[in-house]
Motif scaffolding. Sequence first.
Motif, PDB file in Angstrom:
ATOM      1  N   GLY A 135      -4.068 -13.075  15.021  1.00 53.51           N
ATOM      2  CA  GLY A 135      -4.146 -14.201  14.096  1.00 53.51           C
ATOM      3  C   GLY A 135      -3.899 -13.807  12.656  1.00 53.51           C
ATOM      4  N   ILE A 136      -3.533 -12.551  12.409  1.00 55.91           N
ATOM      5  CA  ILE A 136      -3.310 -12.044  11.058  1.00 55.91           C
ATOM      6  C   ILE A 136      -1.841 -12.227  10.674  1.00 55.91           C
ATOM      7  CG2 ILE A 136      -3.399 -10.004   9.574  1.00 55.91           C
ATOM      8  CD1 ILE A 136      -6.134 -11.077  10.392  1.00 55.91           C
ATOM      9  N   ALA A 137      -1.596 -12.581   9.412  1.00 53.47           N
ATOM     10  CA  ALA A 137      -0.240 -12.805   8.910  1.00 53.47           C
ATOM     11  C   ALA A 137       0.116 -11.762   7.857  1.00 53.47           C
ATOM     12  CB  ALA A 137      -0.112 -14.203   8.314  1.00 53.47           C
TER      13      ALA A 137
ATOM     14  N   THR B 236       2.722  -0.846   7.775  1.00 54.09           N
ATOM     15  CA  THR B 236       3.175  -0.781   6.389  1.00 54.09           C
ATOM     16  C   THR B 236       4.650  -0.385   6.346  1.00 54.09           C
ATOM     17  OG1 THR B 236       2.620   1.565   6.155  1.00 54.09           O
ATOM     18  CG2 THR B 236       0.866  -0.049   5.697  1.00 54.09           C
ATOM     19  N   ALA B 237       5.212  -0.457   5.153  1.00 57.67           N
ATOM     20  CA  ALA B 237       6.595  -0.023   4.979  1.00 57.67           C
ATOM     21  C   ALA B 237       6.750   1.450   5.363  1.00 57.67           C
ATOM     22  CB  ALA B 237       7.030  -0.259   3.535  1.00 57.67           C
ATOM     23  N   GLU B 238       5.764   2.261   5.030  1.00 61.02           N
ATOM     24  CA  GLU B 238       5.807   3.687   5.380  1.00 61.02           C
ATOM     25  C   GLU B 238       5.772   3.870   6.896  1.00 61.02           C
ATOM     26  OE1 GLU B 238       3.687   2.305   3.226  1.00 61.02           O
ATOM     27  OE2 GLU B 238       4.564   3.028   1.330  1.00 61.02           O
ATOM     28  N   ASP B 239       4.939   3.102   7.583  1.00 58.82           N
ATOM     29  CA  ASP B 239       4.887   3.167   9.049  1.00 58.82           C
ATOM     30  C   ASP B 239       6.252   2.840   9.643  1.00 58.82           C
ATOM     31  OD1 ASP B 239       2.111   3.682   9.005  1.00 58.82           O
ATOM     32  OD2 ASP B 239       1.643   1.536   9.017  1.00 58.82           O
ATOM     33  N   LEU B 240       6.878   1.796   9.115  1.00 57.04           N
ATOM     34  CA  LEU B 240       8.172   1.378   9.628  1.00 57.04           C
ATOM     35  C   LEU B 240       9.213   2.466   9.423  1.00 57.04           C
ATOM     36  CD1 LEU B 240      10.182  -0.686  10.752  1.00 57.04           C
ATOM     37  CD2 LEU B 240      10.342  -1.670   8.453  1.00 57.04           C
ATOM     38  N   GLU B 241       9.277   3.006   8.210  1.00 60.64           N
ATOM     39  CA  GLU B 241      10.311   4.009   7.923  1.00 60.64           C
ATOM     40  C   GLU B 241      10.160   5.236   8.808  1.00 60.64           C
ATOM     41  OE1 GLU B 241      13.303   5.075   4.644  1.00 60.64           O
ATOM     42  OE2 GLU B 241      11.396   4.315   3.878  1.00 60.64           O
TER      43      GLU B 241
ATOM     44  N   GLU C 257      -7.338  -0.496   8.469  1.00 57.00           N
ATOM     45  CA  GLU C 257      -7.626  -0.804   7.069  1.00 57.00           C
ATOM     46  C   GLU C 257      -6.629  -1.795   6.482  1.00 57.00           C
ATOM     47  OE1 GLU C 257      -5.399   3.233   7.019  1.00 57.00           O
ATOM     48  OE2 GLU C 257      -6.801   2.137   8.304  1.00 57.00           O
ATOM     49  N   ASN C 258      -5.544  -2.041   7.204  1.00 59.55           N
ATOM     50  CA  ASN C 258      -4.541  -3.020   6.780  1.00 59.55           C
ATOM     51  C   ASN C 258      -4.515  -4.208   7.734  1.00 59.55           C
ATOM     52  OD1 ASN C 258      -2.476  -3.811   4.916  1.00 59.55           O
ATOM     53  ND2 ASN C 258      -0.920  -3.260   6.424  1.00 59.55           N
TER      54      ASN C 258
END
Length: 392
Positions: free
Chosen positions: A179-181, A154-159, A148-149
């Motif tokens: 190819g997504i930025a 996301t920041a939550e995934d990283l943390e 969905e992103n």
Amino acid sequence: MNHSLADRVSRIKPSATLAITARANQIRAEGRDILSLAAGEPDFDTPMHVKEAAIAAIREGKTKYTAVAGTPSLKDAVISKFRNDNGLEYSSNEVMISCGAKQVIYNLCQALLNDGDEVIIPAPYWVSYPDIVLLAGGRPVIVTGRSENQNKITAEDLERSISDRTRLLVLNSPSNPTGIAYTRDELGALGEVLERYPQVFVISDDIYEHIMFRGQEFSNILNTTPSLADRTLVLNGVSKAYSMTGWRIGYAGGPEALIKSMTKIQSQSTSNPSSISQAAAEAALTGDQGFVATMREEFEKRHDFIVGALNEIEGLRCPLSDGTFYCFPNIEGLIERTAGISDDLGFVEHLLNEAGMAVVPGKAFGSPGHMRISFATSMGVLEEAATRFNTL
């Protein structure tokens, strides 16, 4: 061979992209018509002024060893590039030149990681990231981006993924294979997390920086979170933007102590990159940039065509790319309706044998159920590929 090999050899696998390309070439040599949509290599010729600079360097006798980290003039060109394109300031001791961007990553991991150190790699990822980490004794921590992103973390995934052993985060935007930025807001949110974990370094792989579509502006994490400069390595090269894959020149900017350590690693592996290639890279960075815009415009046309064609196929969903010369469709529906096929590996093999098209399975990028299509080929090839897809 009866002698045992080093354990590190068993920890890594060959590049899936190169393996698919080699298999396609073998089948083509047997007389079959194969459309190659696998290789991550622009089909444009290297600009003439770049080739002329290399020829001039040969004639002028610039065929000797250079400094390990690159010629002073190429390093100056890299410094100017970072300043003009990215708003980043580096001194000569904070940049280095390597034998391609892959060697930059290898040097970094060898210089930074101890056994068991963790490296966060968002998936889908470029196929070589995990294996380079493994060669350095590190442990890849794969964090799957959310569909969905647009398959970005996301920041939550990283943390949630950071532990006491986390040493490095790999960011590649726009991404190979999707190819997504990442947007500036998304990078800023990731940066806010990283500010709370001073032990975590970042590598920003910007190799597709100049191939952005629909007028989008490129940003990396230092543009949004400059406080990370003392633990961020910015990676780039001339292979993609200037169609110079075979010249093997990558470059990086980062903290002086890290660059010094990476240079030490390089001094005991390849030593300096080719002196002739360095002269060519300098011409690419300092010369007329019209080629870059022309190539980007052509890639955008190809992107729009192939993504449109793919989305007309039942069982296939292909999001728009933000840049690069790849798209990364979800093929789970195609797999389900293809008799005898249970996964993306089998479907890619089926595609090669039955339709004469070479693509790379999503599993190679940590994302099963997908395939990567490179549109770094002619419009004629893409039109024929669209026709063949419709016959499946």
